[in-house]
Scaffold this active site. Sequence first.
Site, mmCIF file in Angstrom:
data_model
loop_
_atom_site.group_PDB
_atom_site.id
_atom_site.type_symbol
_atom_site.label_atom_id
_atom_site.label_comp_id
_atom_site.label_asym_id
_atom_site.label_seq_id
_atom_site.Cartn_x
_atom_site.Cartn_y
_atom_site.Cartn_z
ATOM 1 N N HIS A 1 -9.563 -1.070 0.518
ATOM 2 C CA HIS A 1 -8.612 -0.944 -0.748
ATOM 3 C C HIS A 1 -8.487 0.566 -1.164
ATOM 4 C CE1 HIS A 1 -6.265 -1.297 -4.228
ATOM 5 N NE2 HIS A 1 -7.249 -1.123 -5.030
ATOM 6 N N ASP B 1 3.821 0.395 16.751
ATOM 7 C CA ASP B 1 2.484 -0.179 17.550
ATOM 8 C C ASP B 1 1.386 -0.628 16.619
ATOM 9 O OD1 ASP B 1 3.427 1.201 19.614
ATOM 10 O OD2 ASP B 1 2.202 3.161 19.142
ATOM 11 N N TYR C 1 -2.413 -1.633 26.174
ATOM 12 C CA TYR C 1 -3.334 -0.378 25.569
ATOM 13 C C TYR C 1 -4.741 -0.771 25.187
ATOM 14 C CZ TYR C 1 -4.241 3.789 22.591
ATOM 15 O OH TYR C 1 -4.744 4.859 22.211
ATOM 16 N N HIS D 1 0.274 -1.207 -7.434
ATOM 17 C CA HIS D 1 -1.125 -0.977 -7.376
ATOM 18 C C HIS D 1 -1.729 -0.080 -6.374
ATOM 19 C CE1 HIS D 1 -5.503 -3.151 -7.272
ATOM 20 N NE2 HIS D 1 -5.210 -1.734 -7.553
ATOM 21 N N HIS E 1 -5.854 3.437 -3.280
ATOM 22 C CA HIS E 1 -4.604 4.023 -3.919
ATOM 23 C C HIS E 1 -3.920 5.159 -3.323
ATOM 24 C CE1 HIS E 1 -6.772 2.250 -7.904
ATOM 25 N NE2 HIS E 1 -6.343 1.392 -6.991
HETATM 26 ZN ZN LIG Z 1 -7.028 -0.817 -6.894
#
Ligand SMILES: [Zn+2]
Length: 218
Positions: free
Chosen positions: A93, A118, A212, A158, A95
């Site tokens: 996660h 890709d 690949y 977010h 930002h």
């Molecule tokens: Zn966050």
Amino acid sequence: MNDMRKTVADLHAELVRYNLVVWTAGNVSGRVPGEDLFVIKPSGVSYDELTPENMVVCDLDGNLVEGEHAPSSDTAAHAYVYRNMPEVGGVVHTHSTYASAWAARGEAVPCVLTAMADEFGGEIPVGPFALIGDDSIGQGIVETLKGHRSKAVLMQNHGVFSIGKDAKAAVKAAVMCEDVARTVHVARQLGDPLPIAQADIDSLYDRYQNVYGQRSPR
Ligand SMILES: [Zn+2]
């Protein structure tokens, strides 16, 4: 378990290296092979203080199993993904700036670069607005990414959640997501990016994911 602690601790340095995070706002987790556990960043500890020893181990309900610190405040979302997507071995996660700018507008990044075809096999989709505190974020991630080629989702207003077969693959998806979000943003400033035909997107995705990948393991 100790291997995964080291892997997850080390991968946080990649978030810093690629400018995906400020302060402590971003986290990596990795599923412990063969166990219903995952390793995640401790809450509120700065990136240069992360070590294998201070990583936190949680069960798939997000409960603390091992660790001196509290787990990341995003742990419930990571846990929800592991519970509902057994093929996922890593979750990230961030930002990161450009990707979050698309998220702020609730706009998917269109597939207008071969590198996007890709890695993501099409657009990078937007997930629903969701508040932290229950399973809403996890549900939004899973609903958006299940059955989707993209390994990254822009959660509205977010930021980015990315997934992978392991923690390193999820970090790669987060890095590539920011890279293409930035390039497509720049392209937009001077005109309309040209679309890539769906058949060509399919062909690029298939080649990168199969041919690949077999020649050079990623
Ligand atoms: Zn966050």
